[in-house]
Scaffold this motif. Structure first.
Motif, PDB file in Angstrom:
ATOM      1  N   GLU A 101      18.239  22.198  41.761  1.00 47.50           N
ATOM      2  CA  GLU A 101      17.467  21.137  41.117  1.00 47.50           C
ATOM      3  C   GLU A 101      18.018  20.967  39.700  1.00 47.50           C
ATOM      4  O   GLU A 101      18.183  21.945  38.972  1.00 47.50           O
ATOM      5  CB  GLU A 101      15.979  21.503  41.045  1.00 47.50           C
ATOM      6  CG  GLU A 101      15.372  21.967  42.365  1.00 47.50           C
ATOM      7  CD  GLU A 101      15.291  20.872  43.396  1.00 47.50           C
ATOM      8  OE1 GLU A 101      15.277  19.681  42.994  1.00 47.50           O
ATOM      9  OE2 GLU A 101      15.245  21.194  44.601  1.00 47.50           O
ATOM     10  N   THR A 102      18.326  19.736  39.322  1.00 48.27           N
ATOM     11  CA  THR A 102      18.872  19.485  37.989  1.00 48.27           C
ATOM     12  C   THR A 102      17.903  18.645  37.158  1.00 48.27           C
ATOM     13  O   THR A 102      17.203  17.779  37.689  1.00 48.27           O
ATOM     14  CB  THR A 102      20.224  18.743  38.061  1.00 48.27           C
ATOM     15  OG1 THR A 102      20.000  17.376  38.441  1.00 48.27           O
ATOM     16  CG2 THR A 102      21.144  19.397  39.065  1.00 48.27           C
ATOM     17  N   LYS A 103      17.875  18.915  35.879  1.00 47.82           N
ATOM     18  CA  LYS A 103      17.020  18.154  34.958  1.00 47.82           C
ATOM     19  C   LYS A 103      17.727  18.027  33.616  1.00 47.82           C
ATOM     20  O   LYS A 103      18.176  19.021  33.047  1.00 47.82           O
ATOM     21  CB  LYS A 103      15.663  18.839  34.779  1.00 47.82           C
ATOM     22  CG  LYS A 103      14.687  18.041  33.923  1.00 47.82           C
ATOM     23  CD  LYS A 103      13.323  18.704  33.883  1.00 47.82           C
ATOM     24  CE  LYS A 103      12.331  17.869  33.076  1.00 47.82           C
ATOM     25  NZ  LYS A 103      10.983  18.489  33.043  1.00 47.82           N
ATOM     26  N   THR A 104      17.852  16.798  33.130  1.00 40.30           N
ATOM     27  CA  THR A 104      18.498  16.532  31.848  1.00 40.30           C
ATOM     28  C   THR A 104      17.478  15.996  30.863  1.00 40.30           C
ATOM     29  O   THR A 104      16.690  15.097  31.185  1.00 40.30           O
ATOM     30  CB  THR A 104      19.629  15.498  32.013  1.00 40.30           C
ATOM     31  OG1 THR A 104      20.616  16.022  32.904  1.00 40.30           O
ATOM     32  CG2 THR A 104      20.285  15.184  30.667  1.00 40.30           C
ATOM     33  N   SER A 105      17.461  16.545  29.664  1.00 42.04           N
ATOM     34  CA  SER A 105      16.526  16.094  28.637  1.00 42.04           C
ATOM     35  C   SER A 105      16.863  14.674  28.187  1.00 42.04           C
ATOM     36  O   SER A 105      18.018  14.368  27.897  1.00 42.04           O
ATOM     37  CB  SER A 105      16.574  17.037  27.428  1.00 42.04           C
ATOM     38  OG  SER A 105      15.800  16.528  26.353  1.00 42.04           O
ATOM     39  N   ARG A 148      13.779   9.174  34.122  1.00 42.89           N
ATOM     40  CA  ARG A 148      13.356  10.459  34.684  1.00 42.89           C
ATOM     41  C   ARG A 148      13.943  10.649  36.081  1.00 42.89           C
ATOM     42  O   ARG A 148      14.482  11.713  36.408  1.00 42.89           O
ATOM     43  CB  ARG A 148      11.836  10.535  34.756  1.00 42.89           C
ATOM     44  CG  ARG A 148      11.310  11.885  35.250  1.00 42.89           C
ATOM     45  CD  ARG A 148       9.813  11.848  35.471  1.00 42.89           C
ATOM     46  NE  ARG A 148       9.470  10.936  36.551  1.00 42.89           N
ATOM     47  CZ  ARG A 148       9.590  11.250  37.852  1.00 42.89           C
ATOM     48  NH1 ARG A 148      10.065  12.435  38.217  1.00 42.89           N
ATOM     49  NH2 ARG A 148       9.250  10.387  38.770  1.00 42.89           N
ATOM     50  N   LYS A 149      13.869   9.613  36.910  1.00 40.75           N
ATOM     51  CA  LYS A 149      14.396   9.705  38.270  1.00 40.75           C
ATOM     52  C   LYS A 149      15.917   9.847  38.261  1.00 40.75           C
ATOM     53  O   LYS A 149      16.482  10.544  39.102  1.00 40.75           O
ATOM     54  CB  LYS A 149      13.994   8.474  39.074  1.00 40.75           C
ATOM     55  CG  LYS A 149      12.500   8.415  39.396  1.00 40.75           C
ATOM     56  CD  LYS A 149      12.161   7.194  40.235  1.00 40.75           C
ATOM     57  CE  LYS A 149      10.680   7.172  40.587  1.00 40.75           C
ATOM     58  NZ  LYS A 149      10.316   5.983  41.398  1.00 40.75           N
ATOM     59  N   GLU A 170      16.769  13.572  37.089  1.00 48.62           N
ATOM     60  CA  GLU A 170      16.235  14.687  37.867  1.00 48.62           C
ATOM     61  C   GLU A 170      16.682  14.517  39.309  1.00 48.62           C
ATOM     62  O   GLU A 170      16.232  13.604  40.005  1.00 48.62           O
ATOM     63  CB  GLU A 170      14.706  14.731  37.771  1.00 48.62           C
ATOM     64  CG  GLU A 170      14.192  15.042  36.379  1.00 48.62           C
ATOM     65  CD  GLU A 170      12.680  15.123  36.307  1.00 48.62           C
ATOM     66  OE1 GLU A 170      12.034  15.137  37.384  1.00 48.62           O
ATOM     67  OE2 GLU A 170      12.134  15.186  35.188  1.00 48.62           O
ATOM     68  N   LYS A 171      17.577  15.388  39.765  1.00 45.70           N
ATOM     69  CA  LYS A 171      18.164  15.234  41.088  1.00 45.70           C
ATOM     70  C   LYS A 171      18.216  16.567  41.828  1.00 45.70           C
ATOM     71  O   LYS A 171      18.061  17.639  41.239  1.00 45.70           O
ATOM     72  CB  LYS A 171      19.584  14.665  40.974  1.00 45.70           C
ATOM     73  CG  LYS A 171      19.660  13.283  40.350  1.00 45.70           C
ATOM     74  CD  LYS A 171      21.090  12.775  40.350  1.00 45.70           C
ATOM     75  CE  LYS A 171      21.184  11.376  39.772  1.00 45.70           C
ATOM     76  NZ  LYS A 171      22.571  10.851  39.831  1.00 45.70           N
ATOM     77  N   THR A 172      18.452  16.463  43.131  1.00 54.52           N
ATOM     78  CA  THR A 172      18.611  17.643  43.982  1.00 54.52           C
ATOM     79  C   THR A 172      20.011  17.617  44.589  1.00 54.52           C
ATOM     80  O   THR A 172      20.457  16.580  45.093  1.00 54.52           O
ATOM     81  CB  THR A 172      17.562  17.658  45.108  1.00 54.52           C
ATOM     82  OG1 THR A 172      16.250  17.665  44.530  1.00 54.52           O
ATOM     83  CG2 THR A 172      17.733  18.892  45.988  1.00 54.52           C
ATOM     84  N   ARG A 218      25.564  12.422  30.503  1.00 51.92           N
ATOM     85  CA  ARG A 218      24.485  13.360  30.190  1.00 51.92           C
ATOM     86  C   ARG A 218      24.720  14.084  28.873  1.00 51.92           C
ATOM     87  O   ARG A 218      23.777  14.578  28.245  1.00 51.92           O
ATOM     88  CB  ARG A 218      24.337  14.388  31.322  1.00 51.92           C
ATOM     89  CG  ARG A 218      23.887  13.803  32.647  1.00 51.92           C
ATOM     90  CD  ARG A 218      23.909  14.848  33.731  1.00 51.92           C
ATOM     91  NE  ARG A 218      25.242  15.441  33.880  1.00 51.92           N
ATOM     92  CZ  ARG A 218      25.512  16.446  34.715  1.00 51.92           C
ATOM     93  NH1 ARG A 218      24.537  16.957  35.455  1.00 51.92           N
ATOM     94  NH2 ARG A 218      26.733  16.921  34.807  1.00 51.92           N
ATOM     95  N   THR A 256      21.268  19.838  29.882  1.00 52.84           N
ATOM     96  CA  THR A 256      21.033  19.796  31.325  1.00 52.84           C
ATOM     97  C   THR A 256      20.891  21.213  31.857  1.00 52.84           C
ATOM     98  O   THR A 256      21.686  22.094  31.512  1.00 52.84           O
ATOM     99  CB  THR A 256      22.184  19.092  32.054  1.00 52.84           C
ATOM    100  OG1 THR A 256      22.265  17.737  31.625  1.00 52.84           O
ATOM    101  CG2 THR A 256      21.972  19.123  33.568  1.00 52.84           C
TER     102      THR A 256
END
Length: 293
Positions: free
Chosen positions: A29-33, A60-61, A64-66, A166, A234
């Motif tokens: 699961e990835t999330k970037t500020s 946000r979408k 935020e990825k898988t 990113r 990230t």
């Protein structure tokens, strides 16, 4: 059985378990500020609260990825989990940005120290082929549990990928007298509102219990699968691991697309993004940009 014999038996057993037929699958699961970007959006007087909320949700979408990493003892394939886009999502500039936030499927071969990325950028397919970056990992000795695996911490300072949006940071917004005096002039520099760091500090956590030197994206080179990695903006975290799944996946290097080096692809992305910005500012919309054959 003495201690030395038991240790030797354990090593042999592990080697059998991770034979040439070994394969694994990991979900990340990835999330970037996006905090700095949203501050710029919220300070724009031309955007209504409803528009700001819509932009925030789309960002946000997008950030935020898988991803799924299929790997064996030598190679791996890292690609985004396929999902259907909601109507009206991912168009225009957002689609362009999403196409370079981590890129397409990434194939890595640790034996040959090479990688290949199948990228689609603004309607054209590229195959980025280059050598894996040499990462000078520094072991810290720190450890923690991730998903039941005992992981160890390593850090490294790396060049920031130039075509990965990113890594862009919004400028601090301080007033510049020269710019204020030219407020009516059209900006033509793509990098005028954002800045790209030359280096990023990466922190990774790897699991020696899974003895492959693979990881998400282009991260590799540690004595164990990388389960978590962060560059300060990230974070990529493994949420599931399946070793020796019943259904094997063919891990093959992609072949479709115009072959370019990483440097050539970076230059194409920056140039086309600059052209798009200029066309929008000139009121010509998306324009009819074409790639050279």
């Amino acid at each position: 059985m003495n201690k030395l014999a038991f240790t030797f038996l354990l090593i042999i057993t592990s080697a059998i378990g991770f034979s040439q037929e070994f394969q694994g699958m990991a979900v990340y699961e990835t999330k970037t500020s996006t905090a700095d970007m949203m501050k710029r959006v919220q300070s724009n007087p031309d955007l209504t609260p409803e528009m700001q909320k819509m932009i925030e949700e789309r960002m946000r979408k997008a950030f935020e990825k898988t991803f799924i990493l299929n790997f064996d003892k030598v190679a791996s394939m890292y690609k985004e989990e396929e999902k259907l886009d909601a109507p009206g999502q991912g168009g225009g500039g957002m689609r362009m940005m999403m196409s370079v936030m981590g890129g397409g499927p990434i194939y890595k071969n640790a034996k040959n120290k090479s990688y290949a990325v199948a990228n689609e950028f603004m309607g054209k397919e590229f195959l980025v082929k280059d050598s894996l970056p040499k990462i000078n990992w520094q072991m810290t000795g720190e450890s923690k549990q991730i998903g039941g695996y005992n992981c160890f911490k390593a850090t490294a300072v790396m060049p920031a990928p130039k075509s990965d949006f990113r890594n862009f940071r919004m400028r601090d917004g301080k007033k510049d007298e020269k710019k204020e005096a030219k407020a009516d002039e059209k900006k033509t520099n793509f990098m005028e509102d954002v800045e790209m760091p030359t280096e990023i500090t990466v922190t990774a956590w790897y699991a020696p219990e899974i003895p492959v030197n693979q990881g998400p994206e282009k991260y590799w080179g540690l004595p164990g699968l990388i389960l978590e990695v962060s560059d300060g903006k990230t974070i990529i975290l493994c949420s599931k691991i399946v070793l020796n799944p019943k259904d094997k996946v063919a891990i093959k290097e992609p072949t479709a697309g115009q072959v370019v080096s990483q440097k050539e692809y970076d230059e194409i992305v920056i140039k086309k993004a600059e052209e798009m910005r200029q066309q929008w500012q000139n009121g010509s919309g998306r324009g009819n940009m074409r790639f050279p054959h």
